[in-house]
Write an enzyme that holds these catalytic residues in place. Structure first.
Site, PDB file in Angstrom:
ATOM      1  N   ARG A 125     113.014  69.510 -23.888  1.00 21.28           N
ATOM      2  CA  ARG A 125     112.806  68.628 -22.745  1.00 21.28           C
ATOM      3  C   ARG A 125     113.096  67.168 -23.102  1.00 21.28           C
ATOM      4  O   ARG A 125     113.629  66.413 -22.289  1.00 21.28           O
ATOM      5  CB  ARG A 125     111.368  68.756 -22.228  1.00 21.28           C
ATOM      6  CG  ARG A 125     111.017  70.121 -21.649  1.00 21.28           C
ATOM      7  CD  ARG A 125     109.601  70.151 -21.105  1.00 21.28           C
ATOM      8  NE  ARG A 125     109.505  69.359 -19.897  1.00 21.28           N
ATOM      9  CZ  ARG A 125     109.670  69.838 -18.662  1.00 21.28           C
ATOM     10  NH1 ARG A 125     109.970  71.124 -18.482  1.00 21.28           N
ATOM     11  NH2 ARG A 125     109.547  69.049 -17.628  1.00 21.28           N
ATOM     12  N   TYR A 173     113.726  81.392 -26.912  1.00 18.31           N
ATOM     13  CA  TYR A 173     115.145  81.043 -27.013  1.00 18.31           C
ATOM     14  C   TYR A 173     115.286  79.834 -27.940  1.00 18.31           C
ATOM     15  O   TYR A 173     114.345  79.047 -28.100  1.00 18.31           O
ATOM     16  CB  TYR A 173     115.760  80.732 -25.648  1.00 18.31           C
ATOM     17  CG  TYR A 173     114.948  79.801 -24.765  1.00 18.31           C
ATOM     18  CD1 TYR A 173     114.954  78.429 -24.962  1.00 18.31           C
ATOM     19  CD2 TYR A 173     114.176  80.307 -23.722  1.00 18.31           C
ATOM     20  CE1 TYR A 173     114.218  77.573 -24.150  1.00 18.31           C
ATOM     21  CE2 TYR A 173     113.426  79.468 -22.910  1.00 18.31           C
ATOM     22  CZ  TYR A 173     113.457  78.104 -23.127  1.00 18.31           C
ATOM     23  OH  TYR A 173     112.714  77.258 -22.330  1.00 18.31           O
ATOM     24  N   GLU A 225     106.482  53.848 -15.147  1.00 18.18           N
ATOM     25  CA  GLU A 225     105.941  54.975 -15.898  1.00 18.18           C
ATOM     26  C   GLU A 225     104.631  54.559 -16.560  1.00 18.18           C
ATOM     27  O   GLU A 225     104.548  53.491 -17.189  1.00 18.18           O
ATOM     28  CB  GLU A 225     106.957  55.432 -16.951  1.00 18.18           C
ATOM     29  CG  GLU A 225     106.422  56.343 -18.038  1.00 18.18           C
ATOM     30  CD  GLU A 225     105.770  57.607 -17.515  1.00 18.18           C
ATOM     31  OE1 GLU A 225     104.728  58.007 -18.083  1.00 18.18           O
ATOM     32  OE2 GLU A 225     106.287  58.206 -16.548  1.00 18.18           O
ATOM     33  N   GLN A 226     103.604  55.392 -16.427  1.00 23.87           N
ATOM     34  CA  GLN A 226     102.293  55.031 -16.957  1.00 23.87           C
ATOM     35  C   GLN A 226     102.214  55.062 -18.477  1.00 23.87           C
ATOM     36  O   GLN A 226     101.425  54.335 -19.086  1.00 23.87           O
ATOM     37  CB  GLN A 226     101.217  55.930 -16.364  1.00 23.87           C
ATOM     38  CG  GLN A 226     101.303  57.378 -16.767  1.00 23.87           C
ATOM     39  CD  GLN A 226     100.138  58.201 -16.208  1.00 23.87           C
ATOM     40  OE1 GLN A 226      99.112  57.663 -15.833  1.00 23.87           O
ATOM     41  NE2 GLN A 226     100.335  59.505 -16.136  1.00 23.87           N
TER      42      GLN A 226
END
Length: 399
Positions: free
Chosen positions: A113, A219, A38-39
């Site tokens: 997220r 939501y 992962e960068q």
């Protein structure tokens, strides 16, 4: 084993977002160790919410990540509803309290997220993620592949999975750089603290307000601590595609001038919104080349109007792990099977997500009234059964 194959391939996953970590987790469950590169210097997701539909929820339960997530996710009990832009009149409503479970074996949830990423991360071995590794190139090295990083380091892998998003280096290496086209639509996003949000926005409901040229969705997420707000409007000459770009409250309000007062009050409570352009990309007809393949947004970026971006990345990950397990001695054949299995479904979702912007943004008039009547008559939970009821194991067995 066939000539040129390997008993335990070295698997590199480029990208530590939802799709990349899901791939590592599902592969690990099948006995395939994989390293995620992962960068970013840390694993994180921007402040935005998403919908976890039943097709994604079933895969998360399979992975063992669901219990971790459930403490922070919000179950949509009262369901979803479509409302008219100027007065909030309900055009269509669905109670999901029992319907999702009865039809598809899982509820529908909303989540931040970052909470979803953390839940999936909990199923990935800690030593299999390397941070600060920005891929700048990929080339063939004998029977393997060499991945080059911005810091000058490189690693070799037998299988490379490009889960590196819409600006994928892996996709560009395999298929060349095809420029995105201008969609003419942009999105605003914000998180509203629950204590500043009006009561109607805190309900466990996904609400879509639709009107001429615009629509807005809200939501609750994060165990009800925030209301996620995302809105779509004409982009004008705005073409920045970045989750870190921002707009002003005035710009956001101007797009929804004349809409129901409850909605503009919610926008005022949001503070400074993010803003990004939706750029259009044609579906790919191939994802794989030898031991290299794509996953998630790198393979099939789609407009967010069916809330299936993360779900399809998770499905990709589960399907890829199954295909590599079935063709353990021939990874290249496994990757070809994976793309045959996934491309028709994701291409269809790209198409319906693309067309939804026209449907949601109709100007007032006969076509809009016909749409509203169709919404009132249709049960979208049943109509979209091909999305939510997808049987991955059956698809793998047939593919």
């Amino acid at each position: 084993m066939a000539a040129g194959t390997i008993s335990m391939p070295r698997i590199a996953i480029l990208g530590g977002g939802i799709g990349g970590l899901a791939a590592a987790a599902f592969l690990n469950c099948q006995g395939f160790p994989a390293t995620v590169y992962e960068q970013a210097p840390r694993l994180a997701e921007v402040g935005a919410g998403l919908v976890i539909a039943p097709n994604a929820g079933r895969r998360l339960r399979e992975l063992g990540a669901f219990e971790y997530l459930r403490e922070r996710a919000v179950r949509l009990g009262t369901g979803w509803e479509f409302r008219r832009w100027e007065d909030g009149r309900i055009l269509s409503a669905e109670n999901l309290e029992t319907a999702c479970l009865d039809l598809y074996g899982e509820h529908t949830y909303t989540a931040h997220r970052a909470d979803l990423l953390a839940a999936i991360r909990s199923r990935v071995p800690a030593d299999s993620v390397e941070l600060g590794r920005k891929c700048v190139g990929l080339d063939r090295h004998g029977d393997a592949y060499r991945i080059h990083f911005a810091d000058g380091a490189s690693v070799e892998a037998d299988i490379v999975i490009g889960a590196d998003g819409v600006h994928s280096i892996v996709r560009g290496t395999i298929f060349g750089s095809a420029p995105a086209t201008y969609s003419g639509t942009c999105a605003f996003r914000a998180l509203v603290p629950a204590d500043r949000a009006p009561d109607f926005a805190r309900r466990p409901t996904q609400t879509l307000w639709i009107g001429p040229g615009h629509h807005l969705v809200h939501y609750p997420i994060s165990a009800g601590e925030y209301v996620n707000l995302v809105a779509f409007a004409p982009a004008g000459d705005y073409t920045v595609e970045s989750w870190t770009a921002t707009a002003t409250e005035r710009e956001f309000l101007a797009e929804f001038d004349g809409w129901d007062r409850r909605l503009t009050d919610l926008i005022r409570a949001a503070g400074t919104p993010g803003r990004w352009a939706l750029l259009d990309r044609a579906p790919l007809t191939r994802w794989s080349d030898g031991g290299v393949t794509l996953l998630g947004d790198a393979a099939h970026p789609m407009f967010p109007f069916f809330a299936q971006g993360a779900a399809q990345a998770i499905e990709d990950a589960a399907a890829l792990a199954r295909c590599l397990t079935a063709d353990r001695d021939d990874p290249a054949a496994a990757l070809r099977r994976y793309e045959r299995l996934r491309i028709p479904r994701t291409t269809r979702l790209q198409a319906v997500s693309h067309s939804r912007s026209h449907i949601n943004h109709l100007p007032d008039g006969p076509e809009q009234r016909a749409r509203d009547a169709a919404f009132a008559a249709e049960d979208p939970l049943v109509a979209n059964g091909w999305i939510y009821g997808y049987d991955l194991d059956d698809a793998v067995a047939r593919g």
